[in-house]
Design a protein around this motif. Sequence first.
Motif, PDB file in Angstrom:
ATOM      1  N   MET A   1      -4.412 -29.197 -35.798  1.00 32.21           N
ATOM      2  CA  MET A   1      -4.592 -29.756 -34.458  1.00 32.21           C
ATOM      3  C   MET A   1      -4.494 -28.632 -33.431  1.00 32.21           C
ATOM      4  N   ARG A   2      -5.579 -28.387 -32.715  1.00 36.64           N
ATOM      5  CA  ARG A   2      -5.600 -27.311 -31.711  1.00 36.64           C
ATOM      6  C   ARG A   2      -5.294 -27.904 -30.332  1.00 36.64           C
ATOM      7  N   ILE A   3      -4.140 -27.502 -29.781  1.00 30.55           N
ATOM      8  CA  ILE A   3      -3.721 -27.983 -28.460  1.00 30.55           C
ATOM      9  C   ILE A   3      -3.992 -26.874 -27.458  1.00 30.55           C
ATOM     10  N   LEU A   4      -4.776 -27.193 -26.431  1.00 33.85           N
ATOM     11  CA  LEU A   4      -5.117 -26.207 -25.418  1.00 33.85           C
ATOM     12  C   LEU A   4      -4.550 -26.649 -24.072  1.00 33.85           C
ATOM     13  N   ILE A   5      -3.743 -25.798 -23.466  1.00 30.14           N
ATOM     14  CA  ILE A   5      -3.134 -26.106 -22.174  1.00 30.14           C
ATOM     15  C   ILE A   5      -3.739 -25.179 -21.125  1.00 30.14           C
ATOM     16  N   ILE A  27       3.392 -25.902 -36.746  1.00 28.03           N
ATOM     17  CA  ILE A  27       2.840 -24.594 -36.346  1.00 28.03           C
ATOM     18  C   ILE A  27       3.045 -23.576 -37.472  1.00 28.03           C
ATOM     19  N   ARG A  28       4.241 -23.605 -38.061  1.00 27.75           N
ATOM     20  CA  ARG A  28       4.537 -22.655 -39.150  1.00 27.75           C
ATOM     21  C   ARG A  28       3.594 -22.877 -40.336  1.00 27.75           C
ATOM     22  N   LYS A  29       3.231 -24.131 -40.584  1.00 31.68           N
ATOM     23  CA  LYS A  29       2.335 -24.456 -41.710  1.00 31.68           C
ATOM     24  C   LYS A  29       0.860 -24.403 -41.314  1.00 31.68           C
ATOM     25  N   HIS A  30       0.593 -23.901 -40.102  1.00 32.17           N
ATOM     26  CA  HIS A  30      -0.784 -23.784 -39.579  1.00 32.17           C
ATOM     27  C   HIS A  30      -1.500 -25.133 -39.499  1.00 32.17           C
ATOM     28  N   LYS A  31      -0.716 -26.191 -39.257  1.00 31.39           N
ATOM     29  CA  LYS A  31      -1.327 -27.513 -39.069  1.00 31.39           C
ATOM     30  C   LYS A  31      -1.479 -27.839 -37.579  1.00 31.39           C
ATOM     31  N   ALA A  32      -0.857 -27.009 -36.744  1.00 32.23           N
ATOM     32  CA  ALA A  32      -0.998 -27.174 -35.293  1.00 32.23           C
ATOM     33  C   ALA A  32      -0.929 -25.803 -34.631  1.00 32.23           C
ATOM     34  N   SER A  33      -1.604 -25.694 -33.480  1.00 31.32           N
ATOM     35  CA  SER A  33      -1.528 -24.456 -32.706  1.00 31.32           C
ATOM     36  C   SER A  33      -1.498 -24.812 -31.226  1.00 31.32           C
ATOM     37  N   ILE A  34      -0.833 -23.961 -30.440  1.00 34.11           N
ATOM     38  CA  ILE A  34      -0.760 -24.169 -28.987  1.00 34.11           C
ATOM     39  C   ILE A  34      -1.287 -22.920 -28.293  1.00 34.11           C
ATOM     40  N   THR A  35      -2.293 -23.124 -27.454  1.00 40.51           N
ATOM     41  CA  THR A  35      -2.856 -22.015 -26.672  1.00 40.51           C
ATOM     42  C   THR A  35      -2.718 -22.365 -25.198  1.00 40.51           C
ATOM     43  N   LEU A  86     -16.046 -31.416 -21.710  1.00 42.55           N
ATOM     44  CA  LEU A  86     -15.164 -32.399 -22.334  1.00 42.55           C
ATOM     45  C   LEU A  86     -15.852 -33.177 -23.460  1.00 42.55           C
ATOM     46  N   ASP A  87     -17.156 -33.342 -23.354  1.00 44.79           N
ATOM     47  CA  ASP A  87     -17.861 -34.094 -24.399  1.00 44.79           C
ATOM     48  C   ASP A  87     -17.880 -33.330 -25.715  1.00 44.79           C
ATOM     49  N   ASP A  88     -17.845 -32.001 -25.637  1.00 42.94           N
ATOM     50  CA  ASP A  88     -17.863 -31.183 -26.854  1.00 42.94           C
ATOM     51  C   ASP A  88     -16.500 -30.568 -27.169  1.00 42.94           C
ATOM     52  N   ASN A  89     -15.472 -30.974 -26.438  1.00 43.22           N
ATOM     53  CA  ASN A  89     -14.103 -30.480 -26.666  1.00 43.22           C
ATOM     54  C   ASN A  89     -14.016 -28.953 -26.631  1.00 43.22           C
ATOM     55  N   ARG A  90     -14.542 -28.381 -25.571  1.00 43.89           N
ATOM     56  CA  ARG A  90     -14.398 -26.937 -25.434  1.00 43.89           C
ATOM     57  C   ARG A  90     -14.418 -26.515 -23.967  1.00 43.89           C
ATOM     58  N   VAL A  91     -13.832 -25.334 -23.739  1.00 42.14           N
ATOM     59  CA  VAL A  91     -13.852 -24.753 -22.388  1.00 42.14           C
ATOM     60  C   VAL A  91     -14.348 -23.325 -22.497  1.00 42.14           C
ATOM     61  N   LYS A  92     -14.804 -22.801 -21.370  1.00 43.59           N
ATOM     62  CA  LYS A  92     -15.226 -21.405 -21.319  1.00 43.59           C
ATOM     63  C   LYS A  92     -14.460 -20.728 -20.192  1.00 43.59           C
ATOM     64  N   THR A  93     -13.969 -19.516 -20.466  1.00 42.74           N
ATOM     65  CA  THR A  93     -13.124 -18.834 -19.487  1.00 42.74           C
ATOM     66  C   THR A  93     -13.907 -17.832 -18.645  1.00 42.74           C
ATOM     67  N   TYR A  99     -13.110 -21.625 -25.978  1.00 46.21           N
ATOM     68  CA  TYR A  99     -11.989 -22.190 -26.738  1.00 46.21           C
ATOM     69  C   TYR A  99     -12.326 -23.635 -27.101  1.00 46.21           C
ATOM     70  N   ASN A 100     -12.271 -23.948 -28.388  1.00 44.68           N
ATOM     71  CA  ASN A 100     -12.433 -25.329 -28.843  1.00 44.68           C
ATOM     72  C   ASN A 100     -11.048 -25.940 -28.984  1.00 44.68           C
ATOM     73  N   TYR A 101     -10.962 -27.233 -28.774  1.00 42.56           N
ATOM     74  CA  TYR A 101      -9.657 -27.891 -28.861  1.00 42.56           C
ATOM     75  C   TYR A 101      -9.794 -29.282 -29.471  1.00 42.56           C
ATOM     76  N   ASP A 102      -8.656 -29.795 -29.927  1.00 42.81           N
ATOM     77  CA  ASP A 102      -8.585 -31.210 -30.320  1.00 42.81           C
ATOM     78  C   ASP A 102      -7.896 -32.019 -29.224  1.00 42.81           C
ATOM     79  N   VAL A 103      -6.893 -31.396 -28.594  1.00 37.23           N
ATOM     80  CA  VAL A 103      -6.192 -32.022 -27.462  1.00 37.23           C
ATOM     81  C   VAL A 103      -6.186 -31.018 -26.308  1.00 37.23           C
TER      82      VAL A 103
END
Lengths: 377, 76
Positions: A1-5, A27-35, A86-93, A99-103
């Motif tokens: 699960m990729r969490i993007l803040i 996070i330790r098991k690479h099942k979630a990440s926070i950016t 938002l329709d494709d779950n991504r942002v551009k900086t 950056y693609n995200y799930d949340v």
Amino acid sequence: MRILIVGGGTGGTIIANNLARRLATEIRKHKASITMLSASDRHMYQPGLLYVAFGQMMPDELYRDQASLLETTIDFHVDPVEEFNLDDNRVKTKNGTVYNYDVLVIATGSRIMPRKIPGLEEGSETFYTEESAVSMFKSLRNFEGGKVAIVVGVPHKCPIAPVEITFALHDYFKERGIRDKVEIKYHYPINRIHSIENVAIWAKPQFDEMGIEYETLFNVEEVDVENKIVKSMEGSEYNYDLLISIPEHHGEEVIEKNKLGVDGWIPTDRHQLTMEGHDNVYVVGDTTNLPVSKTGSAAHFEAEIIAENIASIIKIGIPVSEYDGKVYCFIEAGRDKATYANFNYLNPPDLKPANKSMHWFKMSYNQMYWTSVRGLL
Amino acid sequence: MSETKVIDACNTYCPGPLMELITYMKQAEVGDTLELLSTDQGTASDVPEWVNKIGHEMVSSEKIGKIWHIKVRKAK
């Protein structure tokens, strides 16, 4: 699960740290990440600007390095988002990274818009930025007497600020021994002196005792800088020598440019704190269009709910909490006493008389904030 | 005729219903109608006082159940 803040202010930082702890195993098991993506490598304690405006704090006391506030498992980049897809779950900086995200969490905050009112930017002092707060203090130091007008735009961050700045002005001029040479007039947009009825009831007798004049139903339309006259949409006007403004606020420009919300305020579910029409997008703090105070306190309580729900969705598939509109605001009632307002959607605040203990609690909180934003308090 | 924009200011103490109306009135175009929903009894008198002073137009005000529905047209 990729969490993007997106955004590293109070709300975004508390969510990131709270999630980093709740999801330590994932996070330790690479099942979630926070950016986290932020426009700045520094974090400002914004309520401190009120003290800078009166020479009680120095600007450098308001800042910490953002990276130092974050759990080490959070992937932090100083690279503001410019495009939301938002329709494709991504942002551009700004740097062009995608950056693609799930949340997604949008925590971009708000900004002052004095230029919305002709003459306000050049004709008034304010305290919502470091530069303006320092400028306001210099003006106050040079002021030897005359008419001081306080005017308030809608909407604005920190709804308590208008009464706090007014009490502070009274005490500041009193301490300098020139209060009898200063006329203070407070102008407020609605038909009482504060939006919260109990705050208005609490503040009014103090204004009377301090000799502070007030005019309600005064929404600023224009400032005649040359003749030093502030005019209202309701048709009245006031001649001033020093104008203090709380300018109208908007959400950040990137929100408006991406058409996520009118004036930069994102339509948000008032209990789930999700963006309307996007269940995997959360909105926190000033960025929402919610009918709650735009304060660090609201952002803090919202952030805890959002973090709890994102974590529970990852762990059991559903959210577990709802935001009840909770806000807790300190109210400085001058330079040496304070009270507080604690309320939510259903229960109004019950204000107690201001006292010195609450003022010192607030002064302590100015330092404790750095613990709070790390998610430890 | 433009669509009526509904502002849900029920169960809110700060910034409160009239502040919400002022915010959305700034975003509206002249001729737009806004419908303010409020559970605050004071709204029924606060809103007409502001609307009349500033020169907008009160369209209607009625209480349905526990909620005030107050419609205002932006006139300038």
